[in-house]
Design a protein around this motif. Structure first.
Motif, PDB file in Angstrom:
ATOM      1  N   LEU A 101    -144.770 110.538  11.170  1.00  0.00           N
ATOM      2  CA  LEU A 101    -146.285 110.935  11.633  1.00  0.00           C
ATOM      3  C   LEU A 101    -146.471 110.581  12.927  1.00  0.00           C
ATOM      4  O   LEU A 101    -146.980 111.426  13.820  1.00  0.00           O
ATOM      5  CB  LEU A 101    -147.219 110.054  10.632  1.00  0.00           C
ATOM      6  CG  LEU A 101    -147.286 110.565   9.050  1.00  0.00           C
ATOM      7  CD1 LEU A 101    -148.150 109.722   8.401  1.00  0.00           C
ATOM      8  CD2 LEU A 101    -147.488 111.998   9.025  1.00  0.00           C
ATOM      9  N   VAL A 102    -146.154 109.455  13.499  1.00  0.00           N
ATOM     10  CA  VAL A 102    -146.145 109.028  14.699  1.00  0.00           C
ATOM     11  C   VAL A 102    -145.207 109.848  15.752  1.00  0.00           C
ATOM     12  O   VAL A 102    -145.828 110.513  16.616  1.00  0.00           O
ATOM     13  CB  VAL A 102    -145.648 107.586  15.049  1.00  0.00           C
ATOM     14  CG1 VAL A 102    -145.635 107.184  16.755  1.00  0.00           C
ATOM     15  CG2 VAL A 102    -146.968 106.739  14.213  1.00  0.00           C
ATOM     16  N   ASP A 103    -143.955 110.261  15.262  1.00  0.00           N
ATOM     17  CA  ASP A 103    -143.258 111.197  15.966  1.00  0.00           C
ATOM     18  C   ASP A 103    -143.928 112.590  16.211  1.00  0.00           C
ATOM     19  O   ASP A 103    -143.965 113.143  17.356  1.00  0.00           O
ATOM     20  CB  ASP A 103    -141.869 111.358  15.362  1.00  0.00           C
ATOM     21  CG  ASP A 103    -141.161 109.979  15.352  1.00  0.00           C
ATOM     22  OD1 ASP A 103    -141.554 109.023  16.077  1.00  0.00           O
ATOM     23  OD2 ASP A 103    -140.279 110.021  14.483  1.00  0.00           O
ATOM     24  N   GLU A 104    -144.455 112.932  15.133  1.00  0.00           N
ATOM     25  CA  GLU A 104    -145.120 114.267  15.012  1.00  0.00           C
ATOM     26  C   GLU A 104    -146.531 114.383  15.870  1.00  0.00           C
ATOM     27  O   GLU A 104    -146.576 115.127  16.873  1.00  0.00           O
ATOM     28  CB  GLU A 104    -145.639 114.718  13.607  1.00  0.00           C
ATOM     29  CG  GLU A 104    -146.453 115.867  13.373  1.00  0.00           C
ATOM     30  CD  GLU A 104    -145.501 117.193  13.949  1.00  0.00           C
ATOM     31  OE1 GLU A 104    -145.902 118.223  14.576  1.00  0.00           O
ATOM     32  OE2 GLU A 104    -144.171 117.228  13.753  1.00  0.00           O
ATOM     33  N   ALA A 105    -147.246 113.249  15.848  1.00  0.00           N
ATOM     34  CA  ALA A 105    -148.360 112.991  16.689  1.00  0.00           C
ATOM     35  C   ALA A 105    -148.038 113.069  18.234  1.00  0.00           C
ATOM     36  O   ALA A 105    -148.909 113.728  19.253  1.00  0.00           O
ATOM     37  CB  ALA A 105    -149.352 111.808  16.429  1.00  0.00           C
ATOM     38  N   MET A 106    -146.944 112.289  18.627  1.00  0.00           N
ATOM     39  CA  MET A 106    -146.622 112.290  19.946  1.00  0.00           C
ATOM     40  C   MET A 106    -145.630 113.421  20.257  1.00  0.00           C
ATOM     41  O   MET A 106    -145.283 113.587  21.499  1.00  0.00           O
ATOM     42  CB  MET A 106    -146.060 110.820  20.156  1.00  0.00           C
ATOM     43  CG  MET A 106    -146.808 109.715  19.786  1.00  0.00           C
ATOM     44  SD  MET A 106    -148.400 109.818  20.702  1.00  0.00           S
ATOM     45  CE  MET A 106    -147.821 109.436  22.449  1.00  0.00           C
ATOM     46  N   ALA A 107    -145.387 114.432  19.469  1.00  0.00           N
ATOM     47  CA  ALA A 107    -144.549 115.501  19.846  1.00  0.00           C
ATOM     48  C   ALA A 107    -143.173 115.237  20.234  1.00  0.00           C
ATOM     49  O   ALA A 107    -142.589 115.857  21.164  1.00  0.00           O
ATOM     50  CB  ALA A 107    -145.192 116.338  20.511  1.00  0.00           C
ATOM     51  N   ASP A 108    -142.581 114.183  19.738  1.00  0.00           N
ATOM     52  CA  ASP A 108    -141.175 113.906  19.841  1.00  0.00           C
ATOM     53  C   ASP A 108    -140.406 114.240  18.566  1.00  0.00           C
ATOM     54  O   ASP A 108    -140.104 113.489  17.883  1.00  0.00           O
ATOM     55  CB  ASP A 108    -140.996 112.271  20.096  1.00  0.00           C
ATOM     56  CG  ASP A 108    -139.777 111.888  20.709  1.00  0.00           C
ATOM     57  OD1 ASP A 108    -138.627 112.668  20.119  1.00  0.00           O
ATOM     58  OD2 ASP A 108    -139.514 110.740  21.223  1.00  0.00           O
ATOM     59  N   TYR A 109    -139.952 115.583  18.839  1.00  0.00           N
ATOM     60  CA  TYR A 109    -139.077 116.166  17.725  1.00  0.00           C
ATOM     61  C   TYR A 109    -137.620 115.557  17.631  1.00  0.00           C
ATOM     62  O   TYR A 109    -137.148 115.825  16.443  1.00  0.00           O
ATOM     63  CB  TYR A 109    -139.324 117.384  17.792  1.00  0.00           C
ATOM     64  CG  TYR A 109    -140.551 118.152  17.836  1.00  0.00           C
ATOM     65  CD1 TYR A 109    -141.330 117.862  16.644  1.00  0.00           C
ATOM     66  CD2 TYR A 109    -141.365 118.519  18.863  1.00  0.00           C
ATOM     67  CE1 TYR A 109    -142.653 118.043  16.594  1.00  0.00           C
ATOM     68  CE2 TYR A 109    -142.639 118.837  18.893  1.00  0.00           C
ATOM     69  CZ  TYR A 109    -143.469 118.580  17.645  1.00  0.00           C
ATOM     70  OH  TYR A 109    -144.762 119.018  17.628  1.00  0.00           O
ATOM     71  N   GLU A 110    -137.252 115.083  18.662  1.00  0.00           N
ATOM     72  CA  GLU A 110    -135.763 114.651  18.475  1.00  0.00           C
ATOM     73  C   GLU A 110    -135.758 113.304  17.626  1.00  0.00           C
ATOM     74  O   GLU A 110    -134.765 112.986  16.981  1.00  0.00           O
ATOM     75  CB  GLU A 110    -135.147 114.540  19.832  1.00  0.00           C
ATOM     76  CG  GLU A 110    -133.739 113.882  19.871  1.00  0.00           C
ATOM     77  CD  GLU A 110    -133.118 113.799  21.399  1.00  0.00           C
ATOM     78  OE1 GLU A 110    -132.571 112.605  21.253  1.00  0.00           O
ATOM     79  OE2 GLU A 110    -133.402 114.550  22.071  1.00  0.00           O
ATOM     80  N   LEU A 111    -136.827 112.545  17.974  1.00  0.00           N
ATOM     81  CA  LEU A 111    -136.665 111.037  17.466  1.00  0.00           C
ATOM     82  C   LEU A 111    -137.324 111.559  15.901  1.00  0.00           C
ATOM     83  O   LEU A 111    -136.739 110.903  14.974  1.00  0.00           O
ATOM     84  CB  LEU A 111    -137.787 110.349  17.891  1.00  0.00           C
ATOM     85  CG  LEU A 111    -137.801 108.746  17.460  1.00  0.00           C
ATOM     86  CD1 LEU A 111    -136.498 108.125  17.639  1.00  0.00           C
ATOM     87  CD2 LEU A 111    -138.774 108.050  18.661  1.00  0.00           C
ATOM     88  N   ASP A 112    -138.085 112.513  15.643  1.00  0.00           N
ATOM     89  CA  ASP A 112    -138.732 112.821  14.368  1.00  0.00           C
ATOM     90  C   ASP A 112    -137.728 113.295  13.537  1.00  0.00           C
ATOM     91  O   ASP A 112    -137.556 113.187  12.321  1.00  0.00           O
ATOM     92  CB  ASP A 112    -139.730 113.947  14.724  1.00  0.00           C
ATOM     93  CG  ASP A 112    -140.399 114.303  13.352  1.00  0.00           C
ATOM     94  OD1 ASP A 112    -140.773 113.425  12.478  1.00  0.00           O
ATOM     95  OD2 ASP A 112    -140.498 115.644  13.095  1.00  0.00           O
ATOM     96  N   GLN A 113    -136.519 113.934  13.852  1.00  0.00           N
ATOM     97  CA  GLN A 113    -135.530 114.658  13.370  1.00  0.00           C
ATOM     98  C   GLN A 113    -134.932 113.352  12.642  1.00  0.00           C
ATOM     99  O   GLN A 113    -134.392 113.179  11.438  1.00  0.00           O
ATOM    100  CB  GLN A 113    -134.542 115.304  13.949  1.00  0.00           C
ATOM    101  CG  GLN A 113    -133.323 116.059  13.397  1.00  0.00           C
ATOM    102  CD  GLN A 113    -132.535 116.802  14.118  1.00  0.00           C
ATOM    103  OE1 GLN A 113    -132.835 117.312  14.972  1.00  0.00           O
ATOM    104  NE2 GLN A 113    -131.226 117.157  13.550  1.00  0.00           N
TER     105      GLN A 113
END
Length: 137
Positions: A101-113
């Motif tokens: 959720l934090v990754d999505e909110a901050m638009a960090d899709y590499e970390l999000d993956q």
């Protein structure tokens, strides 16, 4: 003979425990408390600092957040080791779900993956380790 279920729980316990220790080493090295711990650091503090840079949080707040992560990881490791599956999987799912959720909110899709992959792994392990109706191990 040790069951697949028990093996999965042991691996998850060890993995969460190691993650907690590495995050504590990261904190110790980052704040100069235990410089020798740098060898075992997770580098998660730097990742958090980079991810949350637009918000400019103070470093002590980031340290507190990472300490909280280490506490949840440690609690999950203990719960997996003691066979408290529901608590362990709840902690692990909440932790990695909140990361995504934090990754999505901050638009960090590499970390999000990465966090989504771990979340899927935890959920798959949950399905694999579900007890049968008889409760046999």
């Amino acid at each position: 003979m040790i069951s697949v279920r028990r093996t999965v729980l042991i691996v998850l316990s060890a993995w969460h425990g190691l993650a907690a220790v590495k995050n504590l080493c990261d904190l110790g090295a980052t704040f100069g408390l235990v410089p020798a711990a740098a060898r075992w650091r997770s580098h998660n503090f730097a990742a958090m600092e980079k991810l949350l840079a637009p918000l400019r949080p103070p470093r002590p707040l980031l340290g507190t957040l990472l300490a909280g992560v280490a506490a949840v990881e440690g609690a999950a490791a203990i719960a997996f080791a003691w066979g408290d599956d529901e608590l362990a999987f709840t902690l692990a799912t909440a932790l990695f779900g909140s990361f995504t959720l934090v990754d999505e909110a901050m638009a960090d899709y590499e970390l999000d993956q990465t966090h989504r992959e771990v979340l899927v792994f935890v959920l798959a392990a949950y399905l694999v380790t579900r007890r049968t109706v008889s409760g046999a191990d």
